[in-house]
Design a protein around this motif. Structure first.
Motif, PDB file in Angstrom:
ATOM      1  N   THR A   1     -24.216  17.955  -4.017  1.00  0.00           N
ATOM      2  CA  THR A   1     -25.586  18.181  -4.470  1.00  0.00           C
ATOM      3  C   THR A   1     -26.077  16.931  -5.185  1.00  0.00           C
ATOM      4  O   THR A   1     -25.404  16.406  -6.076  1.00  0.00           O
TER       5      THR A   1
ATOM      6  N   GLY B   1     -31.994  17.926  -6.194  1.00  0.00           N
ATOM      7  CA  GLY B   1     -31.866  19.363  -5.998  1.00  0.00           C
ATOM      8  C   GLY B   1     -31.392  19.777  -4.623  1.00  0.00           C
ATOM      9  O   GLY B   1     -31.232  20.971  -4.352  1.00  0.00           O
ATOM     10  N   TYR B   2     -31.121  18.841  -3.731  1.00  0.00           N
ATOM     11  CA  TYR B   2     -30.680  19.172  -2.383  1.00  0.00           C
ATOM     12  C   TYR B   2     -29.155  19.311  -2.324  1.00  0.00           C
ATOM     13  O   TYR B   2     -28.414  18.522  -2.931  1.00  0.00           O
TER      14      TYR B   2
ATOM     15  N   ASN C   1     -32.652  22.724   0.176  1.00  0.00           N
ATOM     16  CA  ASN C   1     -33.137  22.872  -1.196  1.00  0.00           C
ATOM     17  C   ASN C   1     -33.822  24.228  -1.314  1.00  0.00           C
ATOM     18  O   ASN C   1     -34.923  24.426  -0.800  1.00  0.00           O
ATOM     19  N   THR C   2     -33.160  25.168  -1.954  1.00  0.00           N
ATOM     20  CA  THR C   2     -33.703  26.531  -2.078  1.00  0.00           C
ATOM     21  C   THR C   2     -34.855  26.609  -3.069  1.00  0.00           C
ATOM     22  O   THR C   2     -35.569  27.614  -3.109  1.00  0.00           O
ATOM     23  N   SER C   3     -35.006  25.586  -3.896  1.00  0.00           N
ATOM     24  CA  SER C   3     -36.068  25.605  -4.912  1.00  0.00           C
ATOM     25  C   SER C   3     -37.323  24.872  -4.464  1.00  0.00           C
ATOM     26  O   SER C   3     -38.310  24.811  -5.208  1.00  0.00           O
ATOM     27  N   ALA C   4     -37.266  24.263  -3.309  1.00  0.00           N
ATOM     28  CA  ALA C   4     -38.411  23.489  -2.842  1.00  0.00           C
ATOM     29  C   ALA C   4     -39.550  24.412  -2.420  1.00  0.00           C
ATOM     30  O   ALA C   4     -39.324  25.495  -1.862  1.00  0.00           O
ATOM     31  N   ALA C   5     -40.782  24.001  -2.711  1.00  0.00           N
ATOM     32  CA  ALA C   5     -41.952  24.778  -2.294  1.00  0.00           C
ATOM     33  C   ALA C   5     -42.063  24.736  -0.771  1.00  0.00           C
ATOM     34  O   ALA C   5     -41.777  23.714  -0.149  1.00  0.00           O
TER      35      ALA C   5
ATOM     36  N   GLY D   1     -40.476  27.486  -1.276  1.00  0.00           N
ATOM     37  CA  GLY D   1     -39.355  28.328  -1.662  1.00  0.00           C
ATOM     38  C   GLY D   1     -38.058  27.976  -0.960  1.00  0.00           C
ATOM     39  O   GLY D   1     -36.980  28.376  -1.396  1.00  0.00           O
ATOM     40  N   PHE D   2     -38.155  27.189   0.144  1.00  0.00           N
ATOM     41  CA  PHE D   2     -36.925  26.822   0.879  1.00  0.00           C
ATOM     42  C   PHE D   2     -37.234  25.628   1.783  1.00  0.00           C
ATOM     43  O   PHE D   2     -38.311  25.560   2.381  1.00  0.00           O
ATOM     44  N   GLN D   3     -36.280  24.705   1.850  1.00  0.00           N
ATOM     45  CA  GLN D   3     -36.464  23.545   2.727  1.00  0.00           C
ATOM     46  C   GLN D   3     -35.122  23.182   3.344  1.00  0.00           C
ATOM     47  O   GLN D   3     -34.116  23.062   2.644  1.00  0.00           O
TER      48      GLN D   3
END
Length: 272
Positions: A137, A141-142, A200-204, A206-208
């Motif tokens: 990680t 955040g990825y 990245n589960t936190s990326a707008a 909500g998921f990327q």
């Protein structure tokens, strides 16, 4: 009394004349001391040779630059140095070749100094391949799953040296040591491939999920090599001008793949 003196003088003269006419027998006059034969090594010489040797190649950093070009300015390269992952290592292989040599000797009594050009054509080289995968990680955040694979090969076709030689003549033998510049020519192939997935589960919104892959190769035919040379050997004069040679030579090259070639050789030459 006068007759006795005359007779003695005549006898001494006769004995002296007899001794002067005696054959040159060692036991009677003393054996002659023979000086060792001094072989004349001075002058131009030329010869042919064949050899067998080992190529030691360090592929550890052979593809680092290619991998770095694919990942430059990315977070995963900056933080985890993917291009420096140890996917390749060291390899050794054997090969053989043939060639010739040409030089000039300067001689002072038993000391012989030389300049020589030496060449062999053959097949000295090796190859390696490997891969490595990791999950980590990064600070953005990825969560990254990265797979790095690489392959490299190098074939040294021509090797040679320009050398200075120091020798000491011992009867018909001429043992020597030398050092100089190594030269060569090689075909080099390198390939690096990097692929993976970034999540990245936190990326707008909500998921990327990002998939990436790339590969880069470089081919260098007839690539010029240079470095340094050293070794030891012995020439043996077998008849006037004609000599045999036995030698060990070490060549170190500065190249995209760190390479050294060491060979044992046998040859025959003629000194003019």
């Amino acid at each position: 009394m006068r007759r006795v003196v005359v007779a003695a003088a005549v006898g001494v003269m006769a004995q002296t004349a007899y001794a002067a006419d005696m054959p040159d027998y060692g036991p009677l006059r003393g054996a002659l001391v023979e000086t060792p034969r001094v072989v004349n090594w001075e002058g131009f010489y030329v010869g042919g040779q064949g050899g067998y040797g080992t190529s030691d190649m360090d592929f550890t950093d052979a593809t680092s630059s290619l991998a770095h070009q694919q990942m430059v300015l990315t977070t995963i390269e900056n933080e985890y140095n993917i291009s420096r992952w140890p996917v390749l290592g060291k390899k050794s292989s054997h090969g053989s070749g043939f060639g010739g040599f040409l030089g000039y000797n300067w001689q002072w009594d038993d000391v012989v100094l030389s300049l020589e050009a030496n060449y062999m054509h053959g097949d000295f080289g090796g190859s390696d391949s490997g891969s490595m995968g990791r999950s980590f990680t990064t600070s953005d955040g990825y969560t990254n799953g990265v797979y790095y694979s690489a392959a490299a090969a190098m074939k040294v076709k021509d090797i040679g040296s320009v050398r200075a030689r120091a020798a000491y003549a011992f009867g018909s033998f001429l043992p020597y040591a030398f050092g100089g510049v190594s030269l060569g020519q090689a075909d080099i192939v390198r390939t690096a491939s990097v692929s993976g997935t970034q999540v990245n589960t936190s990326a707008a919104p909500g998921f990327q999920n990002i998939d990436f892959s790339g590969s880069l190769s470089q081919v260098q035919n007839n690539h010029f090599l240079y470095g340094y040379a050293g070794g030891v050997g012995m020439d043996m004069m077998i008849t006037r001008g004609l000599f045999l040679r036995a030698e060990w030579e070490y060549l170190k090259f500065a190249a995209p793949i760190n390479t050294a070639v060491s060979t044992v050789r046998g040859g025959i030459g003629y000194k003019f």
